[in-house]
Motif scaffolding. Structure first.
Motif, PDB file in Angstrom:
ATOM      1  N   GLY A  30       0.850  -1.196   0.000  1.00 50.95           N
ATOM      2  CA  GLY A  30       0.000   0.000   0.000  1.00 50.95           C
ATOM      3  C   GLY A  30       0.873   1.228   0.000  1.00 50.95           C
ATOM      4  N   ARG A  31       0.232   2.381  -0.047  1.00 53.67           N
ATOM      5  CA  ARG A  31       0.992   3.618  -0.010  1.00 53.67           C
ATOM      6  C   ARG A  31       1.705   3.762   1.329  1.00 53.67           C
ATOM      7  N   SER A  32       2.858   4.416   1.306  1.00 60.50           N
ATOM      8  CA  SER A  32       3.585   4.669   2.549  1.00 60.50           C
ATOM      9  C   SER A  32       2.661   5.356   3.548  1.00 60.50           C
ATOM     10  N   ASN A  33       2.766   4.941   4.801  1.00 61.10           N
ATOM     11  CA  ASN A  33       2.017   5.573   5.879  1.00 61.10           C
ATOM     12  C   ASN A  33       0.558   5.105   5.967  1.00 61.10           C
ATOM     13  N   VAL A  34       0.200   4.109   5.167  1.00 58.22           N
ATOM     14  CA  VAL A  34      -1.191   3.643   5.159  1.00 58.22           C
ATOM     15  C   VAL A  34      -1.535   2.865   6.433  1.00 58.22           C
ATOM     16  N   GLY A  35      -0.483   2.430   7.151  1.00 57.57           N
ATOM     17  CA  GLY A  35      -0.690   1.659   8.379  1.00 57.57           C
ATOM     18  C   GLY A  35      -0.349   0.184   8.201  1.00 57.57           C
ATOM     19  N   LYS A  36       0.526  -0.108   7.233  1.00 60.29           N
ATOM     20  CA  LYS A  36       0.863  -1.504   6.915  1.00 60.29           C
ATOM     21  C   LYS A  36       1.637  -2.174   8.050  1.00 60.29           C
ATOM     22  N   SER A  37       2.662  -1.489   8.562  1.00 60.32           N
ATOM     23  CA  SER A  37       3.453  -2.101   9.635  1.00 60.32           C
ATOM     24  C   SER A  37       2.586  -2.344  10.865  1.00 60.32           C
ATOM     25  N   SER A  38       1.754  -1.353  11.196  1.00 63.04           N
ATOM     26  CA  SER A  38       0.873  -1.514  12.361  1.00 63.04           C
ATOM     27  C   SER A  38      -0.075  -2.694  12.159  1.00 63.04           C
ATOM     28  N   LEU A  39      -0.584  -2.841  10.938  1.00 63.12           N
ATOM     29  CA  LEU A  39      -1.507  -3.949  10.652  1.00 63.12           C
ATOM     30  C   LEU A  39      -0.787  -5.295  10.799  1.00 63.12           C
ATOM     31  N   LYS A  51       8.460  -2.920  11.248  1.00 67.93           N
ATOM     32  CA  LYS A  51       8.858  -1.635  11.846  1.00 67.93           C
ATOM     33  C   LYS A  51       7.843  -0.565  11.478  1.00 67.93           C
ATOM     34  N   THR A  52       7.246   0.030  12.486  1.00 68.41           N
ATOM     35  CA  THR A  52       6.367   1.174  12.171  1.00 68.41           C
ATOM     36  C   THR A  52       7.270   2.369  11.907  1.00 68.41           C
ATOM     37  N   SER A  53       6.981   3.008  10.800  1.00 66.81           N
ATOM     38  CA  SER A  53       7.954   3.971  10.302  1.00 66.81           C
ATOM     39  C   SER A  53       7.598   5.402  10.653  1.00 66.81           C
ATOM     40  N   THR A 142      -7.778   0.607   6.134  1.00 69.23           N
ATOM     41  CA  THR A 142      -7.092   0.778   7.423  1.00 69.23           C
ATOM     42  C   THR A 142      -7.617   1.999   8.187  1.00 69.23           C
ATOM     43  N   LYS A 143      -7.260   2.064   9.455  1.00 69.76           N
ATOM     44  CA  LYS A 143      -7.520   3.209  10.349  1.00 69.76           C
ATOM     45  C   LYS A 143      -9.010   3.507  10.527  1.00 69.76           C
ATOM     46  N   ALA A 144      -9.810   2.432  10.588  1.00 69.41           N
ATOM     47  CA  ALA A 144     -11.267   2.600  10.707  1.00 69.41           C
ATOM     48  C   ALA A 144     -11.664   3.320  11.992  1.00 69.41           C
ATOM     49  N   ASP A 145     -10.780   3.268  13.000  1.00 65.81           N
ATOM     50  CA  ASP A 145     -11.099   3.979  14.257  1.00 65.81           C
ATOM     51  C   ASP A 145     -11.206   5.486  14.064  1.00 65.81           C
ATOM     52  N   LYS A 146     -10.700   5.978  12.951  1.00 62.28           N
ATOM     53  CA  LYS A 146     -10.732   7.422  12.685  1.00 62.28           C
ATOM     54  C   LYS A 146     -12.103   7.896  12.202  1.00 62.28           C
ATOM     55  N   SER A 177      -8.677  -1.759  11.980  1.00 61.88           N
ATOM     56  CA  SER A 177      -8.007  -0.728  12.772  1.00 61.88           C
ATOM     57  C   SER A 177      -6.983  -1.417  13.655  1.00 61.88           C
ATOM     58  N   SER A 178      -5.744  -0.975  13.558  1.00 59.11           N
ATOM     59  CA  SER A 178      -4.697  -1.588  14.381  1.00 59.11           C
ATOM     60  C   SER A 178      -4.743  -1.048  15.797  1.00 59.11           C
ATOM     61  N   SER A 179      -5.193   0.196  15.949  1.00 52.70           N
ATOM     62  CA  SER A 179      -5.260   0.723  17.318  1.00 52.70           C
ATOM     63  C   SER A 179      -6.420   0.121  18.094  1.00 52.70           C
ATOM     64  N   LYS A 180      -7.511  -0.237  17.403  1.00 52.76           N
ATOM     65  CA  LYS A 180      -8.674  -0.799  18.112  1.00 52.76           C
ATOM     66  C   LYS A 180      -8.835  -2.304  17.860  1.00 52.76           C
TER      67      LYS A 180
HETATM   68  P1  GDP Z   1       3.280   2.135   7.103  1.00 50.87           P
HETATM   69  O1  GDP Z   1       4.196   3.229   6.634  1.00 50.87           O
HETATM   70  O2  GDP Z   1       2.224   1.835   6.069  1.00 50.87           O
HETATM   71  O3  GDP Z   1       3.967   0.902   7.584  1.00 50.87           O
HETATM   72  O4  GDP Z   1       2.427   2.734   8.310  1.00 50.87           O
HETATM   73  P2  GDP Z   1       2.642   2.631   9.892  1.00 50.87           P
HETATM   74  O5  GDP Z   1       2.075   1.350  10.417  1.00 50.87           O
HETATM   75  O6  GDP Z   1       4.073   2.959  10.196  1.00 50.87           O
HETATM   76  O7  GDP Z   1       1.649   3.780  10.380  1.00 50.87           O
HETATM   77  C1  GDP Z   1       1.741   5.102   9.900  1.00 50.87           C
HETATM   78  C2  GDP Z   1       1.087   6.023  10.916  1.00 50.87           C
HETATM   79  O8  GDP Z   1      -0.315   5.738  11.027  1.00 50.87           O
HETATM   80  C3  GDP Z   1       1.653   5.868  12.316  1.00 50.87           C
HETATM   81  O9  GDP Z   1       1.682   7.131  12.919  1.00 50.87           O
HETATM   82  C4  GDP Z   1       0.666   4.945  13.009  1.00 50.87           C
HETATM   83  O10 GDP Z   1       0.616   5.140  14.405  1.00 50.87           O
HETATM   84  C5  GDP Z   1      -0.651   5.373  12.364  1.00 50.87           C
HETATM   85  N1  GDP Z   1      -1.601   4.241  12.318  1.00 50.87           N
HETATM   86  C6  GDP Z   1      -1.378   3.020  11.795  1.00 50.87           C
HETATM   87  N2  GDP Z   1      -2.466   2.236  11.925  1.00 50.87           N
HETATM   88  C7  GDP Z   1      -3.423   2.978  12.556  1.00 50.87           C
HETATM   89  C8  GDP Z   1      -4.767   2.716  12.980  1.00 50.87           C
HETATM   90  O11 GDP Z   1      -5.333   1.631  12.809  1.00 50.87           O
HETATM   91  N3  GDP Z   1      -5.430   3.751  13.583  1.00 50.87           N
HETATM   92  C9  GDP Z   1      -4.857   4.969  13.775  1.00 50.87           C
HETATM   93  N4  GDP Z   1      -5.598   5.903  14.362  1.00 50.87           N
HETATM   94  N5  GDP Z   1      -3.585   5.244  13.409  1.00 50.87           N
HETATM   95  C10 GDP Z   1      -2.869   4.262  12.804  1.00 50.87           C
END
Ligand code: GDP
Length: 202
Positions: A30-39, A51-53, A142-146, A177-180
């Motif tokens: 996915g695009r950078s910052n989409v939340g891939k590492s967190s997922l 690694k969350t970046s 991703t980030k459905a909690d938002k 949502s990775s946070s929830k």
């Molecule tokens: P990557 O670059 O796609 O690997 O994205 P990261 O996992 O590093 O996440 C990018 C940013 O989005 C970070 O600041 C995370 O804390 C935030 N983030 C990732 N997943 C979620 C989510 O499910 N909910 C919220 N609210 N923020 C998230």
């Protein structure tokens, strides 16, 4: 699916040096910052497997993780980050396409999109590329909690309508949502079901 083990195996930029094992493989992109590492960390129950970046565009490698000793989760580089130079972008695009074209172990890809955003050209083009290359894929929002539940529904519906302009059929999709910790069970169930279908065919 219960995650019993999740181990990092290898990172590289060359598909020919990916693990030789013939295990089913699922790629996350996915695009950078989409939340891939967190997922990936949420799915594998690890705080820091991927690694969350803080700095998007940093992880430009193909990362293999062995899950439960019977399938690979692959973390691919984020695409479409403006600060990556044109040359670097070309290079990682090439090794991403090499990966998709050569990696016969690949069962399915997961294309991640931020649920808050309108459909982005680069994501739609990437899905089109997968379609043309006959690579099965699902979408993970991703980030459905938002968003509030009604807005989630509306955004997903709008996205599907956009896809139906060019696709005859919708791919499977998941809201996460990775946070929830939302979507984890469904995504892992999908992988487990797919693995079972593959084993039944063997
Ligand atoms: P990557 O670059 O796609 O690997 O994205 P990261 O996992 O590093 O996440 C990018 C940013 O989005 C970070 O600041 C995370 O804390 C935030 N983030 C990732 N997943 C979620 C989510 O499910 N909910 C919220 N609210 N923020 C998230």
């Amino acid at each position: 699916m219960l995650i019993k083990t999740a181990e990092f195996v290898i990172s590289n930029s060359d598909v020919d040096r990916c693990p030789k094992d013939y295990l089913p493989e699922y790629a996350f992109i996915g695009r950078s910052n989409v939340g891939k590492s967190s997922l990936i960390n949420m799915l594998t129950n690890h705080k820091n497997l991927a690694k969350t970046s803080g700095r998007p565009g940093k992880t430009q490698l193909i990362n293999h993780f062995l899950i439960n000793k019977n399938w690979f989760l692959v973390d691919l580089p984020g695409y479409g980050y403006a600060k990556v130079s044109k040359t670097a972008k070309k290079k990682f695009q090439k090794f991403i396409t090499n990966y998709f074209e050569k990696r016969t172990q690949l069962v399915s890809a997961f294309v991640l999109v931020d649920i808050r955003h309108e459909p982005q050209k680069i994501d739609l083009e990437f899905m089109e590329y997968l379609g043309i290359s006959e690579i099965p894929f699902s979408i993970i929002f991703t980030k459905a909690d938002k968003l509030k539940p009604k807005a989630i529904e509306r955004h997903v519906e709008d996205y599907c309508q956009e896809l139906l302009k060019t696709w005859a059929e919708l791919p499977p999709y998941f809201v996460s949502s990775s946070s929830k910790t939302i979507g984890r069970d469904d995504i892992l169930q999908f992988i487990e079901d797919t693995n079972q279908q593959i084993n039944a065919l063997r």
